[in-house]
Enzyme design. Sequence first.
Site, PDB file in Angstrom:
ATOM      1  N   GLY A   1       0.810  -1.232   0.000  1.00  0.00           N
ATOM      2  CA  GLY A   1       0.000   0.000   0.000  1.00  0.00           C
ATOM      3  C   GLY A   1       0.835   1.271   0.000  1.00  0.00           C
ATOM      4  O   GLY A   1       2.028   1.274   0.321  1.00  0.00           O
TER       5      GLY A   1
ATOM      6  N   ARG B   1      -1.682   9.113   3.490  1.00  0.00           N
ATOM      7  CA  ARG B   1      -1.797  10.076   4.591  1.00  0.00           C
ATOM      8  C   ARG B   1      -0.473  10.354   5.313  1.00  0.00           C
ATOM      9  O   ARG B   1      -0.402  11.235   6.162  1.00  0.00           O
ATOM     10  CB  ARG B   1      -2.853   9.592   5.589  1.00  0.00           C
ATOM     11  CG  ARG B   1      -4.268   9.876   5.106  1.00  0.00           C
ATOM     12  CD  ARG B   1      -5.293   9.348   6.078  1.00  0.00           C
ATOM     13  NE  ARG B   1      -5.402   7.907   6.004  1.00  0.00           N
ATOM     14  CZ  ARG B   1      -5.902   7.143   6.973  1.00  0.00           C
ATOM     15  NH1 ARG B   1      -6.304   7.706   8.106  1.00  0.00           N
ATOM     16  NH2 ARG B   1      -5.989   5.836   6.820  1.00  0.00           N
TER      17      ARG B   1
ATOM     18  N   LYS C   1       5.401   4.038   3.004  1.00  0.00           N
ATOM     19  CA  LYS C   1       5.044   4.017   4.423  1.00  0.00           C
ATOM     20  C   LYS C   1       5.848   3.018   5.251  1.00  0.00           C
ATOM     21  O   LYS C   1       6.348   3.339   6.329  1.00  0.00           O
ATOM     22  CB  LYS C   1       3.555   3.720   4.556  1.00  0.00           C
ATOM     23  CG  LYS C   1       3.101   3.573   5.990  1.00  0.00           C
ATOM     24  CD  LYS C   1       1.620   3.747   6.132  1.00  0.00           C
ATOM     25  CE  LYS C   1       0.859   2.542   5.654  1.00  0.00           C
ATOM     26  NZ  LYS C   1      -0.581   2.699   5.945  1.00  0.00           N
TER      27      LYS C   1
ATOM     28  N   GLU D   1     -16.824  -4.075   5.723  1.00  0.00           N
ATOM     29  CA  GLU D   1     -15.983  -2.877   5.726  1.00  0.00           C
ATOM     30  C   GLU D   1     -16.825  -1.645   6.049  1.00  0.00           C
ATOM     31  O   GLU D   1     -18.015  -1.596   5.715  1.00  0.00           O
ATOM     32  CB  GLU D   1     -15.302  -2.708   4.359  1.00  0.00           C
ATOM     33  CG  GLU D   1     -14.278  -3.778   4.047  1.00  0.00           C
ATOM     34  CD  GLU D   1     -13.197  -3.885   5.118  1.00  0.00           C
ATOM     35  OE1 GLU D   1     -12.493  -2.904   5.358  1.00  0.00           O
ATOM     36  OE2 GLU D   1     -13.079  -4.974   5.724  1.00  0.00           O
TER      37      GLU D   1
ATOM     38  N   ALA E   1      45.309  22.334  27.079  1.00  0.00           N
ATOM     39  CA  ALA E   1      44.178  22.949  26.389  1.00  0.00           C
ATOM     40  C   ALA E   1      44.576  23.436  25.007  1.00  0.00           C
ATOM     41  O   ALA E   1      45.673  23.945  24.807  1.00  0.00           O
ATOM     42  CB  ALA E   1      43.655  24.118  27.210  1.00  0.00           C
TER      43      ALA E   1
END
Length: 456
Positions: A11, A15, A22, A152, A379
């Site tokens: 799929g 969205r 996805k 559905e 340093a």
Amino acid sequence: MHMTTIILAAGKGTRMRSEIPKILHKIAGKPLLEHVYDMSRHLENNQIKIVYGHGADLVRDQLTHLQADWIEQKQQLGTGHAVQQVAGQIGDKDIVLILYGDVPLLKLATVRTLLTHVSEKSLALLTVNLENPKGYGRIVRDHDGHIEKIVEEKDATNDQKLIKEVNTGIMAVRGDKLKTWLEQLKPNNAQGEYYLTDIIEMAVNEGIKITATQPECEDEVMGVNNREQLSHLERVYQKEQALSLMESGVTLRDPSRFDLRGKLELFGEDIEIDINVIFEGVNRIGKNIKIGANNRIINSIIGDNVQILDNCVIEDGVIGAGSVIGPFARLRPLVTLANDVKIGNFVELKKSMIAEHSKVNHLSYIGDSTVGSHVNIGAGTITCNYDGANKYQTIIEDGAFIGSDTQLVAPVTVGKNATIGAGSTVTKDCPAEQLTLSRVKQFSVSGWQRPVKKEK
Ligand code: UD1
Ligand code: CA
């Protein structure tokens, strides 16, 4: 029993509003599909088949490491159509398990329970009761409570829409039965799709029993359709990991501000982790460790009694026992620290080894170096390891003292117990036990006047 697990993953996921398919979106740094795959890998005697389609090239490209059969569904004509693509590869006696590639948190225990209900005479369906069942296929039961069919949302009557028991989409069924029913699917519905769910009614008509089981928790069967759901499941997953770590002896100042994207292997207890700490990849840590706020630790090994103060990034590192790092230190890949090493603020290390009891306390860059034990690096010391074309090694032997603001132009060796005067630019090897200086001699100008502003 031989199993075929079919993971539906073709799929689009409109969205998500994304160019990435996805199922490649991630939870805890791992693609959704891979979560489903990893879970199903635990099932014995199981052949995994992944139905993919949308973003096919990207999906295959990024998930080549999954050991599964890949079946492309060129057009996505519904869940039934997706399973039809695999029909030719299903054995009659196989138990076929259908999973969704975008339902990442399904638990193995739930699947195992589901599988106890499948046989020649019974189809096992995973359902869940939802306060808000909108959008899902509803489970229609008869007066005796037996499942009759799945309707559905888009095909449901108003009465059916009130049903709160919904189809998760996850089911297990015998191969021979599934194959006959798949052949009979017709897209006679509101969406013009081949619905896998239509096989439920066919099964009932053949006298096959439909047994519904439920997951322990709703989030297990939640799909990811948008980024809000993605973030929700991320937190669910992270919370679970956090709880399990706390059970093993880790203090998390705030479990909702802790992220594990991979594995954290514990080799001891009493690990204290402040907020906003991210572990990525595979990390292994010892006992009695303190990790301050805002740290990112990637594929590293951390010995006992180590302290990592706030705001450090550590990648592919090995930190010896008792070492203290940070705040604000960056350990780029391939740094090995022996025991009791101190790395202070604004220090960057790369591809270097530092032996016991040595210190790099402030504002330094040490790259491509081998540093002995009991070395003190002042340093602002910098290893100049790169001439624009090649990288060179710096070797600093045991007991050396490097004065502040030294540039060590590699390749160069600083001998044992050598001292380098502050501000030196070292371009030649420095003999052991001696002081080396390369510094313009200091002088003063007496009677010198500061300039003053001209009058206008
Ligand atoms: C489906 C179920 C519904 C259930 C819901 C649970 C059907 C007809 N409906 O609905 O009863 O409540 O899941 O989330 O089965 N896919 C393909 N190829 C396709 C179509 C879908 O691989 O042609 C995959 C999708 O990538 C996804 C899964 O199948 O992983 C479900 O598809 P989706 O479109 O989300 O199904 P729903 O319509 O939500
Ligand atoms: Ca869905």
